[in-house]
Design an enzyme around this catalytic site. Structure first.
Site, PDB file in Angstrom:
ATOM      1  N   HIS A 328      99.075  90.436  51.517  1.00  0.00           N
ATOM      2  CA  HIS A 328      99.423  91.475  50.552  1.00  0.00           C
ATOM      3  C   HIS A 328      98.214  92.080  49.862  1.00  0.00           C
ATOM      4  O   HIS A 328      98.289  93.212  49.379  1.00  0.00           O
ATOM      5  CB  HIS A 328     100.392  90.922  49.501  1.00  0.00           C
ATOM      6  CG  HIS A 328     101.791  90.833  49.988  1.00  0.00           C
ATOM      7  ND1 HIS A 328     102.284  89.729  50.635  1.00  0.00           N
ATOM      8  CD2 HIS A 328     102.809  91.728  49.956  1.00  0.00           C
ATOM      9  CE1 HIS A 328     103.546  89.943  50.967  1.00  0.00           C
ATOM     10  NE2 HIS A 328     103.891  91.147  50.570  1.00  0.00           N
ATOM     11  N   GLY A 329      97.135  91.335  49.792  1.00  0.00           N
ATOM     12  CA  GLY A 329      95.980  91.983  49.183  1.00  0.00           C
ATOM     13  C   GLY A 329      94.898  91.047  48.734  1.00  0.00           C
ATOM     14  O   GLY A 329      95.085  89.836  48.672  1.00  0.00           O
TER      15      GLY A 329
END
Lengths: 482, 301
Positions: A328-329
């Site tokens: 996701h990051g």
């Protein structure tokens, strides 16, 4: 162009007319238009990253054929590794380079060693996480003999960049998508109509629920230090709903658009808030991603750890979910988000109920144990979404600390009472509709209502809600940043 | 083919009532939310309805430009096409964005900016881009498109119409205001906006860019410093700050062959002509505009 923008509506109308009235003679023409449309759509966001998409497609096209034709296992493995390194390497560079640099600097700083800051001004190419996974699954499936490579480069390029899904998924497998691209799509009235309904449902979730929730959650998370714990809890609740409505709304629109152009795409959400335990939740949430990681990360890990019994299974799950978090990051909050969700599986593994699937009920009202399971699962998930929203671990932990205080029993601070009430009513409508239609692909599959005036009233009722209560802010979809 | 046509037809049929709802809203005066400025949006709709093709003299500015330029006096003296594009809260950077767009649409030969220090204190308002980035043809002929372009909810549209501050615009975009003594806001009477701010230097840069652009387009820029109430510059420091601002603006304007006019004169513009620190009442606007037209008549041919 956002799906919910007038520019996209015009683009899609033109595309539809060309696709079904001009380029519909054979699948090759359809694919050419699909590819052109996909690249126009992608380049509209940022044309500078179109060459990267094309280059990735080109390389993986040739690697796929190479892996299939290679006589020796070593050769096949080498070509596969080239593909994996290219895909993951590009992803790691664009997404995580600055994060690694800053984390390394922070780590050395704890030992009072000062390193020179050297970060690059890197812009994350839109959709890279999604199309990279598509190319990787293509190569892996060829290597494992599950599919043959396609020799039609247009088919392959379309598979990578089919425009309703190129930016934020669903991440379709080659086995699902490529066969559809190798035959002529014939307009199916029922499929297209269902697509329109799903788009309507997606627009309702995105523009009414997600965007209105965003107004409140932004305010709560920005001022959480001055708000009572009850407001913080309310914020966490709304943010969980917001992420779901935003992402599932996007997925509904993408699937609906695909249906209109005659392509069936993987369902991405299956009423996750009615899950009775965490395993059930992740079988229903972002299905294409969790399915991808289950097949390509979790499954190999379970084989690798097979001699460790339940411990091995726990390790595999935790690593798998940590990978989901990291995907996701570039932030430790996402790492912890994934790790925590993996840890939630431990009681299920120890009890041996991991793979046990319980149908919630066929009745209108679930039984109390099922209801408690649903509420408990939602609560667990809600707490991890605080990490998802927080900018840093410090902020997340501060939020948690303030959440568990006596001010939980004071009334939450609500600034715009009318808007809040309207949003809550719409959330109830969404959940009620999805509950009643939980065995359908989406909540607006109401063909069982034989009287068409009733169906029309329902559609217009939803449109009226959208045009009356849509949030004025025009926000991107949350998952664009992944 | 038949089923495709049927699908298209049914979709259009379905969409039609929705489009009609917005058309009815438009006809009933519930205009779309284009920017976050109610007065700007109202003006743009008015402009569209008036079908103005060309404006030889364009005035623009923030609220000072809106309230203090008496349209009747200007028209009686200039005898040419004129429109006041001023709107609350415009900063110089916003003015630059809007002037570049309006200049293409209305082809003015003269641009008069009615300005005060309040135009140099805040960041740009990006919502004006919603308007200027829409094609002229659509803006002029189909303003209803803004309902869909900017995601207006009917709830927001209705709320805005019923809560917006009522302003009576004249046919040339002006809006003189008379506030009775008992209604004067005592807090605003001697209000001292923080000036300069961290955005001031940037706004000077924007004014410079505007000057360059207008000069390249052969459009004469007339920069008008409107009066400020005497109590603003009641200390040596504030006098100095104000004077520095005047000098700065004058230097920028004259560098690009523009005309700088300064009407800050507490001896002429006494307190009774103001309704707050920066804005003249209608009577003050008449005094100010009469002085202004004497000067601009020498410039405008």
């Amino acid at each position: 162009m956002l799906f919910t923008s007038i520019t996209f509506v015009i683009f899609f109308c033109l595309f539809f007319l060309l696709y079904w009235f001009v380029f519909n003679r054979n699948f090759k023409l359809q694919n050419l238009l699909l590819l052109a449309g996909g690249y126009v759509f992608y380049a509209w966001w940022d044309w500078r990253f179109l060459p990267l998409l094309i280059a990735s497609s080109s390389l993986n096209y040739f690697l796929g054929i190479g892996i299939y034709k290679a006589r020796q296992t070593k050769q096949r493995s080498l070509l596969l590794w080239i593909g994996l390194l290219q895909g993951l390497g590009t992803l790691l560079f664009f997404k995580y380079f600055n994060f690694f640099v800053k984390s390394t600097i922070s780590a050395f700083a704890t030992f009072n060693i000062r390193l020179d800051t050297y970060t690059l001004n890197i812009i994350l190419p839109l959709g890279i996480s999604f199309y990279t996974f598509r190319t990787i699954s293509y190569l892996l499936d060829i290597k494992h003999g599950k599919i043959k490579p396609t020799t039609d480069w247009v088919v392959f390029f379309c598979y990578v960049s089919v425009f309703p899904c190129v930016i934020s998924g669903p991440i379709d497998r080659p086995k699902t998508l490529i066969p559809q691209l190798t035959r002529r799509r014939v307009f199916d009235y029922a499929q297209a109509t269902d697509g329109m309904r799903q788009i309507l449902w997606g627009v309702f979730k995105k523009m009414v629920i997600a965007d209105n929730c965003a107004v409140f959650t932004d305010n709560i998370f920005e001022h959480y230090k001055t708000l009572p714990a009850s407001s913080l809890l309310f914020g966490a609740f709304l943010y969980t709903i917001q992420v779901y409505a935003d992402f599932s709304g996007y997925s509904d629109i993408a699937i609906g658009l695909s249906n209109i152009i005659g392509i069936k795409v993987t369902r991405n959400f299956n009423t996750p808030f009615f899950a009775q335990n965490i395993a059930d939740f992740w079988r229903r949430w972002h299905i294409s991603l969790t399915g991808w990681l289950t097949d390509y990360v979790f499954a190999p890990l379970t084989i690798y750890f097979r001699d460790l019994g339940k411990t091995g299974l726990i390790l595999a799950i935790v690593i798998n979910f940590t990978a989901i978090g990291i995907w996701h990051g570039p932030n430790w909050t996402f790492f912890l988000f994934g790790f925590l969700n993996g840890c939630y599986y431990i009681p299920l593994i120890l009890r041996g109920t991991l793979y046990k699937k319980k149908k919630i009920t066929d009745q209108l009202q679930p039984a109390l144990p099922a209801l408690l399971g649903v509420a408990g699962t939602f609560t667990l998930v809600m707490f991890t979404f605080i990490l998802f929203r927080a900018d840093s671990l410090a902020q997340a932990f501060d939020y948690y600390q303030r959440l568990f205080s006596r001010s939980m029993f004071t009334a939450p601070v609500i600034i715009e009472k009318v808007n809040t009430a309207a949003t809550l009513v719409c959330i109830v409508i969404m959940l009620a509709a999805e509950w009643l239609q939980r065995d359908k692909q989406h909540a607006l599959q109401i063909d069982f209502i034989k009287k068409s005036p009733v169906r029309v009233i329902i559609y217009y009722g939803l449109i009226l809600i959208i045009i009356t209560f849509t949030a004025t802010r025009n926000s991107d979809f949350i998952y664009f940043k992944f | 083919m038949k089923s495709t046509v049927k699908f298209l037809f049914k979709t259009l049929l379905f969409a039609l009532p929705v489009l009609l709802v917005f058309e009815v809203l438009f006809r009933l005066g519930y205009f779309p939310i284009i920017t976050n400025s109610t007065i700007f949006d109202l003006k743009m709709i008015r402009l569209q309805k008036q079908h103005i093709e060309r404006v030889k003299v364009m005035s623009i500015g923030s609220s000072v430009g809106l309230y203090e330029f008496n349209s009747d006096i200007i028209l009686q003296n200039l005898h040419t096409s004129y429109y006041n594009f001023a709107s609350w809260g415009l900063q110089i950077g916003d003015i630059r964005t809007l002037v570049k767009s309006f200049a293409k649409d209305y082809r003015p030969r003269y641009v008069i900016i009615g300005s005060s220090i309040g135009d140099f204190i805040a960041p740009l308002n990006e919502t004006y881009l919603n308007y200027v980035n829409t094609g002229t043809y659509i803006r002029k002929n189909f303003p209803e498109v803004f309902y869909f372009k900017n995601y207006n909810s009917i709830h927001q549209i209705i709320r805005r119409k019923h809560t917006a501050f009522p302003v009576q615009l004249d046919s040339w975009g002006g809006a003189l205001l008379t506030v009775k003594a008992k209604d004067i806001n005592r807090e605003k009477w001697n209000e001292h906006n923080i000036f300069p701010t961290k955005y001031t230097a940037y706004q000077y840069h924007e004014l410079d860019s505007l000057g360059i652009w207008l000069q390249a387009q052969h459009i004469k820029l007339i920069f008008v410093q409107v009066p400020i109430k005497a109590s603003y510059a009641n200390t040596p420091v504030s006098k100095q700050i104000l004077q520095h601002h005047f000098d700065q603006c004058q230097a920028i304007i004259e560098k690009h062959a523009g005309v700088y006019l300064n009407y800050h004169n507490p001896a002429v513009f006494t307190d009774s002509l103001f309704f707050d620190q920066y804005h003249l009442q209608a009577a003050g606007g008449r005094v100010f505009t009469r002085q202004l037209v004497v000067d601009i008549k020498k410039i405008i041919k």
